[in-house]
Design a protein around this motif. Structure first.
Motif, short mmCIF file in Angstrom:
data_model
loop_
_atom_site.label_atom_id
_atom_site.label_comp_id
_atom_site.label_asym_id
_atom_site.label_seq_id
_atom_site.Cartn_x
_atom_site.Cartn_y
_atom_site.Cartn_z
N GLN A 6 38.24 50.52 61.30
CA GLN A 6 36.79 50.77 61.12
C GLN A 6 36.05 49.48 60.76
OE1 GLN A 6 36.26 53.80 58.14
NE2 GLN A 6 37.58 55.20 59.27
N GLY A 7 36.81 48.44 60.40
CA GLY A 7 36.19 47.16 60.05
C GLY A 7 36.20 46.93 58.54
N LEU A 8 36.85 45.85 58.12
CA LEU A 8 36.89 45.55 56.68
C LEU A 8 35.65 44.73 56.31
CD1 LEU A 8 40.65 44.53 56.24
CD2 LEU A 8 39.58 46.72 55.70
N ARG A 9 35.06 45.07 55.17
CA ARG A 9 33.88 44.31 54.73
C ARG A 9 34.27 43.40 53.58
NH1 ARG A 9 29.11 47.50 52.80
NH2 ARG A 9 30.69 48.35 51.43
N ASP A 10 33.60 42.27 53.46
CA ASP A 10 33.84 41.38 52.32
C ASP A 10 33.53 42.14 51.04
OD1 ASP A 10 34.35 39.58 54.25
OD2 ASP A 10 32.58 38.33 53.92
N ILE A 11 34.25 41.81 49.97
CA ILE A 11 33.95 42.56 48.74
C ILE A 11 33.55 41.65 47.58
CG2 ILE A 11 35.52 44.46 49.38
CD1 ILE A 11 37.18 43.59 46.96
N CYS A 12 32.68 42.24 46.79
CA CYS A 12 32.18 41.54 45.62
C CYS A 12 33.27 41.56 44.55
CB CYS A 12 30.94 42.30 45.15
SG CYS A 12 30.21 41.60 43.69
N ILE A 13 33.68 40.40 44.04
CA ILE A 13 34.83 40.38 43.13
C ILE A 13 34.49 39.85 41.74
CG2 ILE A 13 36.67 40.30 44.88
CD1 ILE A 13 36.69 37.19 44.34
N THR A 14 33.19 39.83 41.42
CA THR A 14 32.83 39.46 40.05
C THR A 14 31.71 40.38 39.56
OG1 THR A 14 31.25 37.81 40.84
CG2 THR A 14 33.46 37.02 40.30
N ARG A 15 31.52 40.41 38.27
CA ARG A 15 30.45 41.21 37.65
C ARG A 15 29.85 40.39 36.50
NH1 ARG A 15 30.11 46.48 37.34
NH2 ARG A 15 28.04 45.75 36.83
N ALA A 16 28.60 40.73 36.12
CA ALA A 16 28.02 40.05 34.95
C ALA A 16 28.92 40.33 33.75
CB ALA A 16 26.62 40.62 34.70
N ASN A 17 29.18 39.33 32.94
CA ASN A 17 30.13 39.46 31.83
C ASN A 17 29.62 40.43 30.77
OD1 ASN A 17 31.92 39.14 29.77
ND2 ASN A 17 32.02 36.90 29.92
N PRO A 18 30.31 41.58 30.57
CA PRO A 18 29.85 42.52 29.54
C PRO A 18 30.51 42.22 28.19
CG PRO A 18 31.59 43.55 30.85
CD PRO A 18 31.49 42.11 31.30
N GLY A 19 31.21 41.09 28.09
CA GLY A 19 31.91 40.76 26.85
C GLY A 19 33.33 41.31 26.85
N TRP A 20 33.83 41.65 28.01
CA TRP A 20 35.19 42.21 28.12
C TRP A 20 35.67 41.90 29.54
CZ3 TRP A 20 38.67 43.69 24.80
CH2 TRP A 20 39.75 44.47 25.21
N GLY A 21 36.86 41.38 29.70
CA GLY A 21 37.37 41.06 31.03
C GLY A 21 37.72 39.58 31.14
N ILE A 22 38.13 39.17 32.34
CA ILE A 22 38.59 37.78 32.54
C ILE A 22 37.46 36.96 33.17
CG2 ILE A 22 40.26 36.31 33.75
CD1 ILE A 22 42.27 38.57 33.51
N PRO A 23 36.98 35.93 32.45
CA PRO A 23 35.86 35.15 32.98
C PRO A 23 36.24 34.41 34.26
CG PRO A 23 36.20 34.71 30.64
CD PRO A 23 37.38 35.52 31.11
N VAL A 24 35.26 34.24 35.13
CA VAL A 24 35.44 33.45 36.35
C VAL A 24 35.68 32.00 35.92
CG1 VAL A 24 34.20 32.55 38.37
CG2 VAL A 24 34.00 34.97 37.73
#
Ligand code: MSP
Length: 649
Positions: A195-213
């Motif tokens: 069906q076609g693969l789309r590029d994906i968004c792999i970051t989010r605004a930092n909510p103070g939890w998670g691994i920083p870019v």
């Protein structure tokens, strides 16, 4: 170090508590690792927890806890879940660990340096509950396709160029038909990619939890991009001897995270970084109740600890055996292609049919008869050809099942060998061979013991404690080498142990209670309401107290010899096997039964009746019988084969 057999579960979200669905995938890994170790490889088994998602942070806040304290606590419950089922993982990997953070940031950089990660603006819907981005066209009544709330997100973010990998993924699937299993789900992946693969968004605004870019603390890495890297991070990549583990041999999971994540995104990330791909990726189906997936919110969750309590308290299993029983019922019900309705009723059915009636009974019968007919010693007459063939066929079936990772089929191969044995015992009737002094008796007894021993070794990956216990009762040590299947596991002359029941049968009333909608609390009959007396029937006996009943020791026995008493119109002289003991019992059943009718039949014996003399012969017990319409005694017998010597209550 040489390459180890590396097998993984998904890492579990810590916003929920573990249940048998999570345990199922842990067991799938444990069983496949055990099997490989039996075949001489060194296994390495990863499980762990996925702790960086936004929903984890929100769940911690909802629980009023510091997120780190919260994830420590819930993560622990998944380790307990594994321990409860004797699941022998080598690493419990957590995505809040330093090792994971370093590997994720490194892989992000490697893929960015190769040109597959770029900065762009993301505008769209985000489903926090499923941690996925949702297209406008996918919304159903303003919600995600799974029915979850979505939020509008507008951010500058990093994107992964997934669209660049569709063709390479399709080529890989076509070239290696057993890379993605099972076949049906592989087909779903192919149509998804087509069906076609789309590029994906792999970051989010930092909510103070998670691994920083790396180099940009204002953003964190999207939780799926982060979580998938755990499999590689746990090997120590990019440092040390990571290639002794990577590529993983098997990634196990259930179907909901197969197509989009493990069968496309993850291999594409590895391709982008020029790293080897996992050798097999397999998704099983779900445990469901009716048409709904097991979930805490629906209140249909069975925890592994519930299974253990059930098998110790309701069935009366030993605590260490109960762990194996739980393992067995899970593996036997593993939904390979479809889903499994894993209900209490089904759990009880599997236990009674496969373990109590088949495996336990086969062990008990074989040992009891060996004590009776070969003085408790393994005969030196060799194993009959049909038994050798049955063992070989079961071994081949189990090996093929393991190649395709069909664990339910693997367990079936062991149990069907036992079923074969129970039929073999009925057909070869060792009690009749003994009576006729048939010279094949030794080989038949040897075959029975050999088949039980081989089936135990075959089932070792699933029920290791029970397999060792069976071999112990057979008088030999534990066997953990697969190639010994088909060999001389119980050498001639081995002094056999005594049969000790391993799987007490679940009683009918417990089974009835487990049926959906069963009326559990039936009001008792009123004591003073006299039942009308049926015509021609004897007066009801005087009421007794429960302890009076418990004083009578009813046991299951098997008639192994029978001969009519010549001078008596009614009496038959029987030799009845009760456990390891043989009792002589005189029963007034001659009019109704011939000796041939009786030999081999199971009966119910009053085992603690004081011996009495009848026509000068001692009778060491009594058989239970009813009167037929003509007043002739007809014998009672268990509804299905039960271990000789087991209690009747
Ligand atoms: N954190 C992600 C996985 C990331 S892996 C890089 C996740 N976690 S989860 O806690 O939701 O676990 C999902 C997995 O748990 C399933 O894929 C399956 O292995 C197991 N199961 C959870 N419920 C189950 C059933 N009812 N039936 C069968 N397996 C189940 O997704």
């Amino acid at each position: 170090m040489s390459k180890q057999y590396y097998v993984t579960t998904p890492i579990y979200y810590v916003n929920s508590v573990p249940h048998v669905g999570h345990a199922l995938t842990m067991l799938a890994c444990d069983v496949s690792k055990n099997y490989r170790e039996m075949r001489g490889e060194k296994g390495y088994f990863l499980t762990g927890t996925d702790e960086n998602g936004l929903k984890v942070k929100e769940a911690a806040e909802a629980a009023g806890e510091d997120p780190m304290v919260f994830v420590d606590r819930i993560s622990q419950t998944f380790q307990v879940c594994a321990d409860e089922l004797n699941v022998d993982y080598d690493v419990f990997f957590r995505t809040t660990s330093e090792q994971h953070r370093k590997a994720v940031q490194r892989l992000f950089e490697v893929i960015r340096d190769k040109g597959y990660i770029y900065l762009d603006k993301y505008e769209g819907w985000y489903d926090v509950s499923a941690e996925t981005f949702v297209r406008e066209s996918e919304l159903v009544d303003g919600k995600s396709p799974d029915g979850n709330e979505v939020r509008w997100v507008e951010e500058e973010n990093w994107f992964f160029q997934l669209s660049a990998f569709g063709d390479r993924l399709l080529e890989k699937i076509a070239a290696e038909p057993e890379w993605l299993l099972p076949q049906g789900r592989q087909n779903e992946v192919v149509s998804f990619i087509k069906q076609g693969l789309r590029d994906i968004c792999i970051t989010r605004a930092n909510p103070g939890w998670g691994i920083p870019v790396p180099g940009d603390d204002s953003k964190v890495i999207y939780v799926w991009f982060d979580a998938l890297i755990n499999y590689l991070a746990a090997t120590g990549w990019p440092d040390g001897d990571w290639e002794s583990l990577w590529p993983a041999d098997v990634h196990w999971m259930a179907k909901e995270i197969f197509t989009r994540f493990h069968a496309t995104l993850w291999p594409a990330m590895l391709m982008a970084a020029d790293l080897p791909l996992p050798k097999t990726v397999i998704a099983h189906g779900w445990f469901v109740f009716g048409d709904s997936k097991m979930s805490k919110s629906k209140g249909n969750v069975i925890a592994p600890a519930d299974l253990l309590t059930f098998f110790t308290d309701k069935a009366g299993c030993r605590a260490d055996i109960a762990k194996d029983v739980a393992r067995f019922t899970l593996v036997r019900a593993l939904p390979y292609d479809g889903d499994t309705n894993y209900t209490w009723e089904e759990i009880g059915r599997i236990y009674n049919a496969d373990l109590a009636n088949d495996l336990g009974n086969a062990l008990n019968r074989s040992l009891s008869m060996a004590h009776k007919f070969s003085a408790g010693v393994m005969p030196g007459d060799g194993v009959e050809a049909s038994a050798v063939e049955a063992i070989e066929a079961a071994r081949h079936r189990a090996e093929r099942a393991m190649e395709l990772l069909k664990l339910d089929e693997f367990a079936a191969a062991g149990i069907d060998l036992i079923r074969w044995l129970n039929k073999y015992i009925d057909d070869r009737a060792p009690w009749a061979l003994a009576k006729n002094e048939d010279s094949s008796l030794g080989a038949v007894v040897a075959s029975m013991l050999a088949v039980v021993a081989n089936a135990a070794v075959l089932l070792h990956p699933v029920i290791p404690t029970t397999a060792a216990e069976i071999l112990r009762q057979l008088g030999v040590g534990d066997v953990t080498e697969w190639e010994r299947i088909g060999g001389d596991l119980v050498p001639a002359g081995t002094q056999l142990g005594s049969p000790e029941p391993i799987f007490p049968r679940l009683d009918k009333t417990v089974m009835e209670e487990m049926k959906p909608g069963a009326a559990v609390d039936q009001p008792n009959d009123k004591k003073d309401e006299k039942k009308p007396k049926a015509k021609g029937l004897p007066e009801p006996a005087a009421e007794i107290e429960f302890p009076d009943l418990m004083n009578i020791d009813f046991r299951v026995g098997r008639v192994i010899e029978a001969e009519p008493v010549e001078k008596s119109e009614k009496l038959m002289k029987l030799q009845v096997l009760v456990g390891t003991e043989t009792r002589q019992i005189l029963a007034g059943i001659k009019k109704k039964y011939s000796a041939e009718d009786l030999i081999g039949r199971q009966v119910i014996v009053v085992a603690n009746l004081k011996p009495a003399k009848l026509m000068g012969m001692e009778s060491q017990g009594m058989l239970l019988a009813a009167d037929d319409a003509d007043g002739e005694a007809i014998l009672l017998q268990p509804d299905a084969e039960a271990p000789e010597g087991s209690r009747v209550h």
